[in-house]
Design an enzyme around this catalytic site. Sequence first.
Site, PDB file in Angstrom:
ATOM      1  CD  GLU A 122      -2.754   1.216   2.453  1.00 56.12           C
ATOM      2  OE1 GLU A 122      -3.755   1.936   2.438  1.00 56.12           O
ATOM      3  OE2 GLU A 122      -2.362   0.622   3.474  1.00 56.12           O
ATOM      4  CG  HIS A 209      -8.594   2.275   2.646  1.00 56.05           C
ATOM      5  ND1 HIS A 209      -8.427   3.330   1.768  1.00 56.05           N
ATOM      6  CD2 HIS A 209      -7.405   2.122   3.277  1.00 56.05           C
ATOM      7  CE1 HIS A 209      -7.211   3.794   1.873  1.00 56.05           C
ATOM      8  NE2 HIS A 209      -6.560   3.077   2.782  1.00 56.05           N
ATOM      9  CG  ASN A 212     -11.585   5.787   4.608  1.00 55.72           C
ATOM     10  OD1 ASN A 212     -11.649   6.653   5.471  1.00 55.72           O
ATOM     11  ND2 ASN A 212     -12.418   4.769   4.555  1.00 55.72           N
ATOM     12  CB  ALA A 213      -6.812   7.671   1.131  1.00 56.43           C
ATOM     13  CG  ASP A 241     -13.392   1.548  11.847  1.00 58.07           C
ATOM     14  OD1 ASP A 241     -14.140   2.147  11.039  1.00 58.07           O
ATOM     15  OD2 ASP A 241     -12.218   1.908  12.077  1.00 58.07           O
ATOM     16  N   GLY A 242     -17.075   1.838  12.068  1.00 56.67           N
ATOM     17  CA  GLY A 242     -17.856   2.972  12.531  1.00 56.67           C
ATOM     18  C   GLY A 242     -17.080   4.264  12.600  1.00 56.67           C
ATOM     19  CG  ASP A 267      -6.359   0.270   7.063  1.00 57.11           C
ATOM     20  OD1 ASP A 267      -5.239  -0.153   6.716  1.00 57.11           O
ATOM     21  OD2 ASP A 267      -6.653   1.484   7.065  1.00 57.11           O
ATOM     22  CB  ILE A 301      -8.019   7.866  10.106  1.00 55.87           C
ATOM     23  CG1 ILE A 301      -9.162   8.665  10.726  1.00 55.87           C
ATOM     24  CG2 ILE A 301      -8.220   6.389  10.411  1.00 55.87           C
ATOM     25  CD1 ILE A 301     -10.527   8.299  10.190  1.00 55.87           C
ATOM     26  CB  ALA A 302      -2.674   6.225  11.592  1.00 54.42           C
TER      27      ALA A 302
END
EC number: 3.5.1.25
Length: 378
Positions: A122, A209, A212-213, A241-242, A267, A301-302
């Site tokens: 990734e 994902h 996201n991103a 995961d909410g 993730d 977010i990581a």
Amino acid sequence: MSLTLADARIVTPEGVHEGWLTIEDGRITHVGHGSAPGNGLSVGGRHVVPGFVDIHNHGGAGGSFPTGEQDRARDAVALHRRHGTTTTMASLVTDSLDGLTRAAASLAELCDDGLLAGIHFEGPYIARSRCGAHDPTLLREPSTQEFAGLVKAGRGHVRMITVAAELPGGLDMIRMAVAEGVIAAIGHSDADYDETIVAIEAGASVATHLYNAMPPLGHRAPGPVAALLDDERVTVELINDGVHVHPAMMRLAYEVAGPGRTALVTDAMAAAGLGDGDYGLGTMRVRVDGGVARLVEGGSIAGSTLTMDVAFRRAVRELGMSLPDAVQVASLTPARVLGLADTIGSIAVGKAADLVVLSDELEVAGVMKDGAWITEPR
């Protein structure tokens, strides 16, 4: 040696039935309805589902796959297996070329041992504007020559590469990956709708994902989300995961892609299975607060602290999926992405006995890998 699990509610993509199954030499040899013939191990009427398959996972239990440290990688796999994930692909994050090469070579040995199902890069060929928790100083334009070296280091175990297709060389990278038998995924990208369509035509088949991103879904500028959801050739990853995705957008994606093109992923990073505190993700420092992982600098977010059993429960309780559909998105669809659906991902004769016993509350009560208990039903 033969083992029969009896008094089970067996969940397959086709439905749920009361019955039993027999395991010999690590494989399922019989799946029956009603009472089991002879003596068997009763699971007390609990659900039995196939082991979960996670195609996007950075670690857990303090271990981080991007470091390539084998002992810590084993800790991470063990943690996720206890939570029902019997097949894990190790995801790396952006690093120097030397760092990625060393990590791939090390993790390839764990793939040889069957501990991991492959390696996912990734990064580093992703967009600076959408890099999230990746070190922006180490990002690179796609290079097929460099990637050939990474594939060589992985000795046949590199299974996926996430690419920002709009970067110079991005389409060549996608075509090369596909030619090498590596899944090309679109993610950490600023591509627009048309650029994403071109990338899919070049061979990209996974959305890293989703949401996201990448640019958000818009009614005038639909961006990559619409292109990825709309194409039957693309499987979309969703982090349930909410935190990463609002449930309404989870439901929207699922309604479009359906169970056959939706793959739940964690993730997860090193903090999965542990408490709040400071951790590492590649070269970046991460702080976990309230179970949410964010970069110390910048607050992006990581990754997550998610495990697949939680994602599975949320799919049923929060998203309203049926148990058969939840099984498909947590097991069979990601197995298909990896090309392993003939051997894992569902409960069927001839497949590996990778199984999870779930309580009425869908809590993990037992986990089996290749016919051997990791945790015996309690």
